[in-house]
Design an enzyme around this catalytic site. Structure first.
Site, PDB file in Angstrom:
ATOM      1  N   ASP A 106       1.043  -1.416   0.810  1.00  0.00           N
ATOM      2  CA  ASP A 106       0.224   0.282   0.187  1.00  0.00           C
ATOM      3  C   ASP A 106       0.784   1.190  -0.458  1.00  0.00           C
ATOM      4  O   ASP A 106       1.001   2.278  -0.762  1.00  0.00           O
ATOM      5  CB  ASP A 106      -0.639  -0.217   1.187  1.00  0.00           C
ATOM      6  CG  ASP A 106      -1.796   1.688   1.531  1.00  0.00           C
ATOM      7  OD1 ASP A 106      -2.689   1.536   0.649  1.00  0.00           O
ATOM      8  OD2 ASP A 106      -1.998   1.783   2.210  1.00  0.00           O
TER       9      ASP A 106
ATOM     10  N   GLU B 125      -2.015  -5.091  -4.078  1.00  0.00           N
ATOM     11  CA  GLU B 125      -0.479  -4.981  -2.592  1.00  0.00           C
ATOM     12  C   GLU B 125       1.023  -5.742  -2.192  1.00  0.00           C
ATOM     13  O   GLU B 125       1.496  -4.948  -2.125  1.00  0.00           O
ATOM     14  CB  GLU B 125      -1.764  -4.512  -1.979  1.00  0.00           C
ATOM     15  CG  GLU B 125      -2.031  -2.740  -1.983  1.00  0.00           C
ATOM     16  CD  GLU B 125      -3.530  -2.269  -1.665  1.00  0.00           C
ATOM     17  OE1 GLU B 125      -3.680  -1.090  -1.409  1.00  0.00           O
ATOM     18  OE2 GLU B 125      -3.693  -2.651   0.257  1.00  0.00           O
TER      19      GLU B 125
END
Length: 226
Positions: free
Chosen positions: A49, A121
């Site tokens: 992320d 991610e």
């Protein structure tokens, strides 16, 4: 460690061959299958992320050197939000190589937006750990591709824009109603109608209610303010 045929083919789809295959396996292992001897992808998701955020922030600033923070923020959010990550994951058929526990398998986990977004991610983090930031940046920018070019359109919050349009004309906020819900419980499809006080209406469809509302709002905006 030797990868399965499916994971070797997946490496070709993403354009990166792992020096440490264990990183790819971990990135594709959901917590429903994780154990003390089989780490899942949650820690990689946390890192990915941040890597994605850095890559997109730099790309946006390089693309438009005169944009203010207020202009960059919605573009950034459009590029890193879970729905976008899941869309990229579907583009490379990531769901096909996800390692899931039985409970997630039987409830359609390979198609769930949250699982796909999280795994995307984690994959970014795995590439970063395997080969460094420059390689991770190149993979991300290639996979995100035209999304960077159309980010202005994607960053436009259709529901907010439609509400502002209505209020500027003295109307009440738009109303949203579920017209139809189809598909199995684990993979529903929602059809939503957006309606204005003057009777104008349009419909949108998506696998999540919020996304279907946005689609309906976008469709109605095209009708009232082309």
């Amino acid at each position: 460690m030797r990868l399965s045929h499916d994971l070797r083919a997946f490496q070709e789809r993403i354009g990166h061959v792992f020096a440490d295959p264990e990183l790819l396996i971990r990135a594709m292992t959901h917590s429903s299958l994780g154990s003390p001897t089989r780490p899942d992808n949650q820690r990689l998701e946390f890192l990915g992320d941040r890597v994605l955020g850095l890559v997109m922030a730099e790309a946006l600033m390089s693309e438009d050197r005169s944009a203010s923070e207020g202009q960059l923020a919605p573009r950034f959010n459009a590029l890193v939000r879970k729905e976008t990550c899941a869309d990229v994951a579907r583009q490379i058929d990531l769901g096909a190589v996800l390692k899931l526990g039985r409970s997630e398998q039987v409830t359609g986990g390979r198609r769930k937006e949250a699982l796909l977004g999280d795994a995307m991610e984690a994959l970014i983090a795995a590439i970063y750990r395997d080969a460094g930031l420059e390689v991770a940046r190149a993979v991300v920018l290639r996979l995100w591709g035209e999304r960077l070019d159309r980010v202005e359109e994607d960053a436009r919050d259709a529901k907010t824009t439609l509400q502002e349009w209505a209020q500027a004309r003295g109307m009440a906020p738009p109303r949203y109603e579920v017209v139809d819900r189809s598909g199995p419980d684990h993979a529903p499809v929602f059809r939503i109608r957006a309606r204005l006080e003057n009777g104008r209406a349009a419909e949108g469809e998506a696998t999540a209610k919020r996304a279907a509302e946005q689609a309906a709002a976008r469709a109605l905006l095209k009708e009232v303010d082309p």
